[in-house]
Design an enzyme around this catalytic site. Structure first.
Site, short mmCIF file in Angstrom:
data_model
loop_
_atom_site.label_atom_id
_atom_site.label_comp_id
_atom_site.label_asym_id
_atom_site.label_seq_id
_atom_site.Cartn_x
_atom_site.Cartn_y
_atom_site.Cartn_z
N TRP A 102 -18.98 80.37 49.18
CA TRP A 102 -20.29 81.01 49.03
C TRP A 102 -20.21 82.50 49.30
CZ3 TRP A 102 -23.24 78.97 45.82
CH2 TRP A 102 -23.32 77.57 45.69
N ASP A 172 -26.38 84.82 54.93
CA ASP A 172 -26.72 83.63 54.14
C ASP A 172 -26.67 82.43 55.09
OD1 ASP A 172 -26.86 81.45 52.47
OD2 ASP A 172 -25.22 82.05 51.14
N LYS A 196 -30.89 72.49 51.65
CA LYS A 196 -29.86 71.95 52.52
C LYS A 196 -30.50 71.37 53.78
CE LYS A 196 -26.94 73.62 49.53
NZ LYS A 196 -26.50 74.99 49.50
C1 PLP Z 1 -26.02 75.92 48.44
C2 PLP Z 1 -25.67 77.27 48.91
C3 PLP Z 1 -25.94 78.41 48.13
C4 PLP Z 1 -26.53 78.35 46.77
O1 PLP Z 1 -27.85 77.99 46.82
P1 PLP Z 1 -28.80 77.97 45.55
O2 PLP Z 1 -30.12 77.72 46.17
O3 PLP Z 1 -28.32 76.87 44.66
O4 PLP Z 1 -28.70 79.28 44.89
C5 PLP Z 1 -25.61 79.64 48.67
N1 PLP Z 1 -25.07 79.75 49.88
C6 PLP Z 1 -24.80 78.67 50.65
C7 PLP Z 1 -24.21 78.87 52.00
C8 PLP Z 1 -25.10 77.41 50.19
O5 PLP Z 1 -24.85 76.33 50.96
#
Ligand code: PLP
Length: 359
Positions: A102, A172, A196
């Protein structure tokens, strides 16, 4: 039909109580005579839902008053672009730490808008650790420092907030937000897709310090502009109303469970158990350094990869679903977010032990 234990990395399990509540309120939200899906986002019913949801998040994360809390669309992936678009503020470089898939995606997208300086990377070690903070080469002229607090695919999680060398720290938190206590005041921006650990997909939470709002050049599209979204309570366009509502139900559930500190204790317990089971076995192993193993996403491989298919098949038959690792790393991965009950982890451990005995 019995509900299974779903170890999916996202979209992922929701608390059953939340689903039941949504079901109860599906046709008639609290005497309104309509479903939340059918409400005007400007009407009094939905405004109440939105306000409660936002206040609950502020309370759960103890978000200080000098932060804007936005609920946007486009996922964390949209933030990969919106962050440089909004806060470069005339600077030409941004610092990124690369600890997994990511981070790598965030770096790639930011590269469209600025020069990315990768201050540290664990790529050479196949993303199984976090480079020591002392070795990070932070450029004081950069606009911000970005990192990924939990690498969902590689199962690597920060246990400490890194020093940002005076730069705004951007994080993030898609896969570990609300799983542990966080000092929001240390950050310039925290962002997370909801699918998540917060609810269904369709909402992106962006917590942004006020001094980073209003820096975007005019060319940035309105819906991608933090200032414009903040000014209109994230309703510059029609928001994902039902998803906001479900996010609100998850937040109320979390409050009833005792909040972030209480769920953190349970998350520690769940993860410790599973790592212990992996470490003690001779069939399973986890490659991540012990001091940065994720509490949320636990990857493991079987000593004999030829058994992978059988493992997944048998697990499925035992009501343990979606345990395949990400296609880029293979093996297995158990995602055990807030909504995964301890009984689900116990069932997995028991199954793994039985599978090891019989193979
Ligand atoms: C799932 C995830 C993403 C991507 O998320 P989207 O909502 O599909 O854009 C980005 N960063 C992390 C750490 C993730 O687990």
């Amino acid at each position: 039909m019995a509900r299974i234990y779903n170890f999916s990395a996202g979209p992922s399990m929701l608390p059953e109580a939340v689903l039941v509540k949504a079901q109860q309120e599906m046709l008639d939200w609290r005497g309104s005579g309509m479903s939340v899906m059918e409400m005007s986002h400007r009407g009094k019913h939905f405004m109440a839902i939105a306000e409660t949801m936002k206040n609950d998040l502020i309370e759960l994360m103890a978000i200080p008053a000098n932060y804007k809390v936005l609920f946007l669309q486009g996922g964390a992936s949209a933030q990969f672009a919106m962050i440089p678009q909004n806060i470069l503020n005339g600077k030409t470089t941004a610092c990124y730490v690369n600890t997994g898939a990511w981070s790598t995606s965030a770096i790639k997208e930011a590269g469209k808008y600025c020069e990315v300086k990768t201050v540290a990377s664990s790529e050479e070690g196949k993303f199984t650790g976090i480079p020591a903070f002392e070795k990070w080469r932070i450029d004081p002229a950069a606009a911000y420092l970005h990192y990924t607090s939990n690498e969902t695919i590689h199962g690597v999680e920060f246990n400490q907030v890194p020093e940002a060398g005076g730069l705004p720290l951007v994080c993030d938190m898609s896969s570990n937000i609300l799983s542990r206590s966080v000092d929001v005041g240390r950050y310039g921006i925290i962002y997370a897709g909801t699918q998540k650990n917060m609810g269904p997909s369709g909402v992106t939470v962006v917590i942004v310090r006020e001094d980073l709002v209003g820096l975007a050049p005019k060319s940035v599209p309105s819906v991608f502009n933090y200032q414009q979204q903040a000014n209109s309570d994230s309703m510059l366009n029609t928001p994902a109303t039902y998803n906001w509502y479900l996010l609100g139900l998850v937040l109320q559930w979390l409050k009833a469970e005792g909040g972030v500190a209480a769920i953190e204790q349970r998350n520690i317990q769940k993860a410790d158990k599973l790592y212990q089971a992996i470490d003690q076995s001779s069939l399973y192993s986890n490659p991540v350094d012990k001091d940065c193993r994720s509490r949320m996403n636990i990857p493991f491989v079987l000593a004999d990869a030829a058994l992978d298919k059988e493992f997944l098949k048998q697990a499925e038959l035992n009501g343990l679903s979606t345990l395949a690792g990400h296609r880029s790393v293979g093996g297995m991965r158990a995602s055990i977010y807030n909504a995964m009950p301890e009984a689900g982890v116990d069932a997995l451990i028991e199954f793994m032990a039985e599978f090891e005995r019989s193979h």
